[in-house]
Design an enzyme around this catalytic site. Structure first.
Site, PDB file in Angstrom:
ATOM      1  N   GLY A 101     -66.941  51.067 -17.228  1.00  0.00           N
ATOM      2  CA  GLY A 101     -67.174  49.915 -18.098  1.00  0.00           C
ATOM      3  C   GLY A 101     -65.965  48.995 -18.134  1.00  0.00           C
ATOM      4  O   GLY A 101     -65.938  48.008 -17.417  1.00  0.00           O
ATOM      5  N   SER A 197     -67.032  53.063 -10.551  1.00  0.00           N
ATOM      6  CA  SER A 197     -66.697  51.776 -11.148  1.00  0.00           C
ATOM      7  C   SER A 197     -65.363  51.848 -11.906  1.00  0.00           C
ATOM      8  O   SER A 197     -64.348  52.219 -11.317  1.00  0.00           O
ATOM      9  CB  SER A 197     -67.839  51.303 -12.037  1.00  0.00           C
ATOM     10  OG  SER A 197     -67.705  49.945 -12.333  1.00  0.00           O
ATOM     11  N   TYR A 198     -65.344  51.540 -13.212  1.00  0.00           N
ATOM     12  CA  TYR A 198     -64.092  51.666 -13.952  1.00  0.00           C
ATOM     13  C   TYR A 198     -63.659  53.121 -14.065  1.00  0.00           C
ATOM     14  O   TYR A 198     -62.521  53.405 -14.445  1.00  0.00           O
ATOM     15  CB  TYR A 198     -64.212  51.028 -15.343  1.00  0.00           C
ATOM     16  CG  TYR A 198     -62.880  50.697 -15.965  1.00  0.00           C
ATOM     17  CD1 TYR A 198     -62.220  49.522 -15.644  1.00  0.00           C
ATOM     18  CD2 TYR A 198     -62.262  51.586 -16.835  1.00  0.00           C
ATOM     19  CE1 TYR A 198     -60.978  49.229 -16.188  1.00  0.00           C
ATOM     20  CE2 TYR A 198     -61.030  51.304 -17.390  1.00  0.00           C
ATOM     21  CZ  TYR A 198     -60.382  50.120 -17.063  1.00  0.00           C
ATOM     22  OH  TYR A 198     -59.149  49.847 -17.591  1.00  0.00           O
ATOM     23  N   ASP A 397     -72.980  46.575  -2.643  1.00  0.00           N
ATOM     24  CA  ASP A 397     -72.387  46.215  -3.934  1.00  0.00           C
ATOM     25  C   ASP A 397     -71.428  45.048  -3.743  1.00  0.00           C
ATOM     26  O   ASP A 397     -70.501  45.130  -2.928  1.00  0.00           O
ATOM     27  CB  ASP A 397     -71.635  47.427  -4.499  1.00  0.00           C
ATOM     28  CG  ASP A 397     -70.904  47.115  -5.795  1.00  0.00           C
ATOM     29  OD1 ASP A 397     -71.327  46.193  -6.508  1.00  0.00           O
ATOM     30  OD2 ASP A 397     -69.912  47.814  -6.094  1.00  0.00           O
ATOM     31  N   HIS A 449     -74.016  49.505  -6.320  1.00  0.00           N
ATOM     32  CA  HIS A 449     -72.871  49.962  -7.099  1.00  0.00           C
ATOM     33  C   HIS A 449     -73.042  51.398  -7.573  1.00  0.00           C
ATOM     34  O   HIS A 449     -72.085  52.172  -7.584  1.00  0.00           O
ATOM     35  CB  HIS A 449     -72.704  49.022  -8.299  1.00  0.00           C
ATOM     36  CG  HIS A 449     -71.432  49.186  -9.052  1.00  0.00           C
ATOM     37  ND1 HIS A 449     -70.207  48.875  -8.527  1.00  0.00           N
ATOM     38  CD2 HIS A 449     -71.187  49.625 -10.317  1.00  0.00           C
ATOM     39  CE1 HIS A 449     -69.258  49.104  -9.431  1.00  0.00           C
ATOM     40  NE2 HIS A 449     -69.830  49.566 -10.517  1.00  0.00           N
TER      41      HIS A 449
END
Length: 481
Positions: A101, A197-198, A397, A449
């Site tokens: 996030g 991701s994060y 992505d 992603h």
């Protein structure tokens, strides 16, 4: 690795999703969620999930959910959901999954639409079994971190406004230590961290925290063997450079916009952009049109408005992922996890439950306090310790694309042990891979992603290779021909 007939059986099940479902259906004749380990820990017994609304039949593997308090003074508590392996959990490693996030739920994404055994149907009220669940090969632990994400909470409201990378790693480490006291059968078990991701920040930062803590204290209940991250935020400069190049080379933006992005956004943080950078990102969003940058060749969920305009300003977020069979999975999870009967089954305390459960918290995201511009220094530190480190990228992505990860890996200046080549699944190219001294890189062909969302079968092949320490299969499998 299992031997003999058990190993052969697992291989057949993992390769044939219908057999996997059949095995689960047959196992429903037995007592729900049996396990070979009989715990004397009362809290572990209390956390056992005895049934789930919307699940049409019982399953043979045990699963547990609940809270672990990580700070007594403020009452910070992290929510988890843990699934034992489908077969012989005592012989399987323990794998932690973290979404990013910052502010997004591992229950919402990693579990409910990616690698967990249960996914949510379109009605938002019923579940179906994922035939490519990672609990075929490991015991899987999903953690909502930090507080303010999912069902994780704090008694001090200021905690929700002061999250950051450093405290997230510290709290996650405290969670693991206390969770292993609750589940002592997993102390010393081979342990791996995975995420996306994060999570590209969370995963190596937690690995570093584990290594440093155990070196300092000599305590070794967490037997960390390695970590794997997908489409991971790694280094702001290289990530931005790769994003802009990917969008341009894919024909998504104009030559002029590409040049301006490199001028005004090249050194900007993914968390804090400049007004000039925001202006060019808005132009890029208009040029992209209403596509999903997280998966550029699949449909967006209808009714989302100008999806790309919102997403490009939060390049680090795990947003909505379009996909060919159901582009609205996030909506289904939002309905399901807000059902009171679901929260009750998962042992969510109504006194601390959010008024509305959300897949991602804007409050956590917009108040994030510390985010280093790069985690490459952590890779250098941990590679030298001999940990197994893999990075993977879905190649559709445009948010943290394959180009970004390749630039970051190149910056590590690692020597190549196995050069770039295709890997295969059922006779088809599953992606490409290159092995460096201390790191393996894998691309997943046709994935966005969230790799396991779009290419679940390939993602299962990926985790199997990672856990076994084997290279991705390099030749077509003609065994069935």
């Amino acid at each position: 690795m299992e031997k003999g007939k058990k190993r052969e059986r697992l291989g057949v099940v993992a390769s044939h999703p219908l057999l996997f479902l059949l095995l689960l259906l047959l196992s429903s004749q037995w007592v729900c969620c049996t396990t070979t380990f009989q715990s004397s820990n009362p809290q572990q017994v209390k956390d056992k999930v005895l049934g789930l609304p919307g699940l049409p039949f019982n399953v043979s593997f045990a699963h547990y959910s609940g809270y672990v308090r990580v700070n007594k003074d403020s009452g910070r508590a992290l929510f988890y959901w843990f699934f034992e392996a489908l077969e012989d959990p005592s012989s399987k490693p323990l794998v932690l999954w973290l979404n990013g996030g910052p502010g997004c739920s591992s229950i919402a994404y990693g579990l409910a639409e990616e690698v967990g055994p249960f996914h949510v149907n379109a009605d938002g009220k019923s579940l179906f079994l994922n035939p490519y669940s990672w609990n075929q090969v490991a015991n899987i632990l999903f953690l909502d971190s930090p507080v303010g994400v999912g069902f994780s909470y704090s008694n001090n409201s200021q905690d929700i406004l002061s999250n950051g990378d450093a405290r997230t790693a510290k709290d996650s480490l405290k969670f693991l230590k206390k969770w292993l006291k609750r589940f002592p059968q997993y102390k010393g078990r081979d342990f791996y961290i995975t995420g996306e991701s994060y999570g590209g920040h969370y995963v190596p930062q937690l690995a570093q925290a584990i290594v440093r803590s155990q070196k300092l204290t000599g305590e070794n209940s967490i037997n960390l063997k390695g970590y794997m991250v997908g489409n991971a935020l790694t280094d702001d400069f290289h990530d931005h450079l790769g994003v802009f190049q990917f969008m341009w080379s894919s024909g998504l933006i104009s030559d002029e916009t590409y040049k301006l992005l490199n001028v005004f956004c090249d050194f900007q943080s993914f968390i804090h952009t400049s007004p000039q950078c925001d202006k060019i990102l808005d132009i890029a969003s208009e040029e992209l049109g209403n596509i999903d940058p997280y998966s550029i060749f699949t449909p967006s969920c209808t009714g989302n408005g100008t999806l790309s305009n919102r997403l490009l300003k939060r390049l680090h977020s795990v947003g909505q992922i379009g996909q060919k069979y159901d582009p609205c999975t996030e909506k289904h999870s939002t309905v399901y996890f807000n059902l009171p009967e679901v929260q009750d089954a998962l042992h969510v305390d109504p006194a601390v439950a959010p008024s509305k459960w959300e897949t991602c918290s804007d409050v956590v995201n917009s108040n994030w306090k510390d985010s280093p511009s790069s985690v490459l220094h952590i890779y250098h530190e941990l590679i030298h310790l001999g940990l197994r480190i893999w990075m993977f990228s879905g190649d559709n992505d445009a948010v943290i694309p394959v180009t970004s990860t390749r630039y970051s890996i190149d910056a590590l200046n690692l020597s190549v042990e196995t050069p770039w080549h295709a890997w295969y699944d059922d006779g088809q190219v599953g992606g490409w891979t290159q092995v460096y001294k201390g790191l393996t890189f894998v691309t997943v062909r046709g994935a966005g992603h969230e790799v396991p969302l779009h290419k679940p079968k390939l993602a299962l092949s990926l985790i199997k290779a990672f856990l076994s320490g084997s290279p991705m299969p390099t030749l077509p499998d003609f065994a069935d021909s």
